[in-house]
Design an enzyme around this catalytic site. Structure first.
Site, PDB file in Angstrom:
ATOM      1  CG  HIS A  92      -1.716   1.219   1.492  1.00 29.41           C
ATOM      2  ND1 HIS A  92      -1.493   2.222   2.171  1.00 29.41           N
ATOM      3  CD2 HIS A  92      -2.934   1.464   0.652  1.00 29.41           C
ATOM      4  CE1 HIS A  92      -2.364   3.107   2.182  1.00 29.41           C
ATOM      5  NE2 HIS A  92      -3.337   2.864   1.499  1.00 29.41           N
ATOM      6  CG  HIS A 152       3.103   6.032   5.671  1.00 25.61           C
ATOM      7  ND1 HIS A 152       3.081   6.070   7.112  1.00 25.61           N
ATOM      8  CD2 HIS A 152       2.042   6.522   4.860  1.00 25.61           C
ATOM      9  CE1 HIS A 152       1.749   6.608   7.167  1.00 25.61           C
ATOM     10  NE2 HIS A 152       1.064   6.981   6.088  1.00 25.61           N
ATOM     11  CG  HIS A 182      -0.365   8.591   1.522  1.00 19.83           C
ATOM     12  ND1 HIS A 182      -1.323   7.394   1.623  1.00 19.83           N
ATOM     13  CD2 HIS A 182       0.106   8.815   2.952  1.00 19.83           C
ATOM     14  CE1 HIS A 182      -1.269   7.053   2.731  1.00 19.83           C
ATOM     15  NE2 HIS A 182      -0.688   7.687   3.694  1.00 19.83           N
ATOM     16  CD  GLU A 238      -3.863   9.173   2.829  1.00 19.21           C
ATOM     17  OE1 GLU A 238      -3.439   9.313   3.983  1.00 19.21           O
ATOM     18  OE2 GLU A 238      -4.508   8.241   2.224  1.00 19.21           O
ATOM     19  CG  HIS A 279       0.986  10.493   6.199  1.00 20.13           C
ATOM     20  ND1 HIS A 279      -0.013   9.967   5.955  1.00 20.13           N
ATOM     21  CD2 HIS A 279       0.657  12.063   6.119  1.00 20.13           C
ATOM     22  CE1 HIS A 279      -0.909  10.629   5.312  1.00 20.13           C
ATOM     23  NE2 HIS A 279      -0.575  12.040   5.266  1.00 20.13           N
ATOM     24  CB  THR A 311      -5.707   7.732   5.553  1.00 22.35           C
ATOM     25  OG1 THR A 311      -4.392   7.230   5.605  1.00 22.35           O
ATOM     26  CG2 THR A 311      -5.519   9.110   6.473  1.00 22.35           C
ATOM     27  CB  THR A 312      -5.311   2.299   5.816  1.00 21.66           C
ATOM     28  OG1 THR A 312      -4.328   1.808   6.958  1.00 21.66           O
ATOM     29  CG2 THR A 312      -4.471   3.057   4.938  1.00 21.66           C
TER      30      THR A 312
HETATM   31  C1  SG7 Z   1       0.469   2.899   5.501  1.00 20.91           C
HETATM   32  O1  SG7 Z   1      -0.221   3.739   6.221  1.00 20.91           O
HETATM   33  C2  SG7 Z   1       1.469   2.112   6.475  1.00 20.91           C
HETATM   34  C3  SG7 Z   1       0.636   1.475   7.658  1.00 20.91           C
HETATM   35  C4  SG7 Z   1      -0.167   2.676   8.120  1.00 20.91           C
HETATM   36  C5  SG7 Z   1      -1.228   3.198   7.130  1.00 20.91           C
HETATM   37  O2  SG7 Z   1      -0.140   1.748   4.726  1.00 20.91           O
HETATM   38  O3  SG7 Z   1       2.488   2.863   6.903  1.00 20.91           O
HETATM   39  O4  SG7 Z   1       1.632   1.179   8.702  1.00 20.91           O
HETATM   40  C6  SG7 Z   1       2.113  -0.060   8.572  1.00 20.91           C
HETATM   41  C7  SG7 Z   1       3.025  -0.407   9.744  1.00 20.91           C
HETATM   42  O5  SG7 Z   1       1.962  -0.833   7.766  1.00 20.91           O
HETATM   43  O6  SG7 Z   1      -1.177   2.166   9.373  1.00 20.91           O
HETATM   44  C8  SG7 Z   1      -1.841   1.593  11.423  1.00 20.91           C
HETATM   45  C9  SG7 Z   1      -0.948   2.090  10.668  1.00 20.91           C
HETATM   46  O7  SG7 Z   1       0.047   3.068  11.037  1.00 20.91           O
HETATM   47  C10 SG7 Z   1      -2.109   4.289   7.747  1.00 20.91           C
HETATM   48  O8  SG7 Z   1      -1.315   5.368   8.381  1.00 20.91           O
HETATM   49  S1  SG7 Z   1      -1.878   6.782   7.920  1.00 20.91           S
HETATM   50  O9  SG7 Z   1      -3.221   6.960   8.946  1.00 20.91           O
HETATM   51  O10 SG7 Z   1      -0.939   7.521   8.764  1.00 20.91           O
HETATM   52  N1  SG7 Z   1      -1.972   7.260   6.597  1.00 20.91           N
HETATM   53 ZN    ZN Z   2      -0.165   7.837   5.749  1.00 22.69          ZN
END
Ligand code: SG7
Ligand code: ZN
Length: 270
Positions: A67, A98, A100, A110, A123, A214-215
């Site tokens: 993702h 991470h 987007h 986002e 983020h 956001t997920t």
């Molecule tokens: C990304 O965004 C990853 C997820 C993250 C998600 O898919 O960074 O983290 C991992 C460890 O895979 O999910 C629970 C979490 O941190 C959503 O993060 S966000 O709300 O900041 N976009």
């Molecule tokens: Zn994010």
């Protein structure tokens, strides 16, 4: 225990509520920030980030989770601490960062500002240290704070030697995690080079509001801090991000959730 994993294949963002009921909540993220309706709040003043290592150097593991490319920080080797401003006396620690991003430059972030998307959004995910760990914090109302930094494509971000000794190495590492599930060690990222504003948040303008992951699981546990000023990113950096693949061998680009209803929430600025 709460976790972050979710199946993307087969589920559009509208179907998320079937696997995670919180995704249908009334305080979801991201949102469109309508600058004419944001409310001035002097209490946001004083937000600061401090770093365990010089230049905000961190180490960690970069993973393509199918993702978003996510750098989990090895916190015992040094991380960043966020406090003050909208967080008050609470102390938050950086867990991961991470990206987007869009398949094309005209979308990818986002959050949007007055209906306008940026090409990407970084983020920086922090958790409240009153909880023992990120996973303990992630479902608590005051558990998380995420700093969002927009990425704006510009030829001024030249991928020359200067940038190679800066954050560019992180992007270079993306070549190693093309397939989902892959991970690679990152030993030398400077957070300050990735997003210089982090070093002087007290002087940075930002929007703040209460929202969610956001997920899935979409927990409404996030105090969002969205910086007004973007970082510049070259087309080459965007190309590297778009090369990452999901489980169906498609690019993970456009890994942004559409904006969610504000439902009367207040977005603050100072
Ligand atoms: C990304 O965004 C990853 C997820 C993250 C998600 O898919 O960074 O983290 C991992 C460890 O895979 O999910 C629970 C979490 O941190 C959503 O993060 S966000 O709300 O900041 N976009
Ligand atoms: Zn994010």
């Amino acid at each position: 225990a709460p976790h972050c994993d979710f199946q993307r294949g087969g589920y559009g963002t509208d179907d998320w509520k079937k696997i995670a009921p919180d995704c249908a909540g009334s305080a979801q993220s991201p949102i469109n920030i309508k600058t004419s309706t944001v409310s001035q709040n002097p209490n946001l003043k004083g937000l600061t980030m401090s770093f365990d290592n010089i230049f905000g150097k961190v180490r960690g593991t970069l993973t393509n989770n199918g993702h978003a490319p996510t750098l989990k920080i090895s916190k015992q080797l040094g991380t960043a601490t966020l406090t003050g401003g909208p967080l008050g006396k609470s102390v938050y620690k950086l867990e991961q960062l991470h990206f987007h991003f869009g398949c094309e430059n005209n979308k990818g972030s986002e959050h949007t500002v007055d209906g306008q998307a940026y090409s990407g959004e970084i983020h920086f995910v922090t958790y409240n240290t009153k909880y023992a760990s990120f996973s303990q914090a992630m479902d608590k109302p005051d558990g998380l704070s995420v700093i969002g930094v927009f990425m704006k494509v510009s030829y001024k971000d030249r991928d020359d030697n200067y940038n190679i000794i800066k954050a560019f190495r992180l992007f270079w590492k993306m070549w190693s995690v093309r397939e989902p599930g892959k991970e690679v060690a990152v030993n030398d990222l400077s957070l300050i080079n990735l997003a210089p504003a982090l070093a002087h948040l007290r002087k940075a303008s930002f929007y703040s509001y209460k929202g969610s992951l956001t997920t899935p699981p979409c927990y409404q546990s996030v105090k969002w801090i969205v910086l007004k000023n973007p970082v510049l990113a070259s087309n080459y950096k965007m190309t590297i991000l778009r090369r990452l693949r999901d489980h169906e061998e498609h690019s993970i680009c456009n890994n942004f959730r559409p904006v969610q209803a504000l439902n009367g929430r207040i977005v603050s600025v100072y």
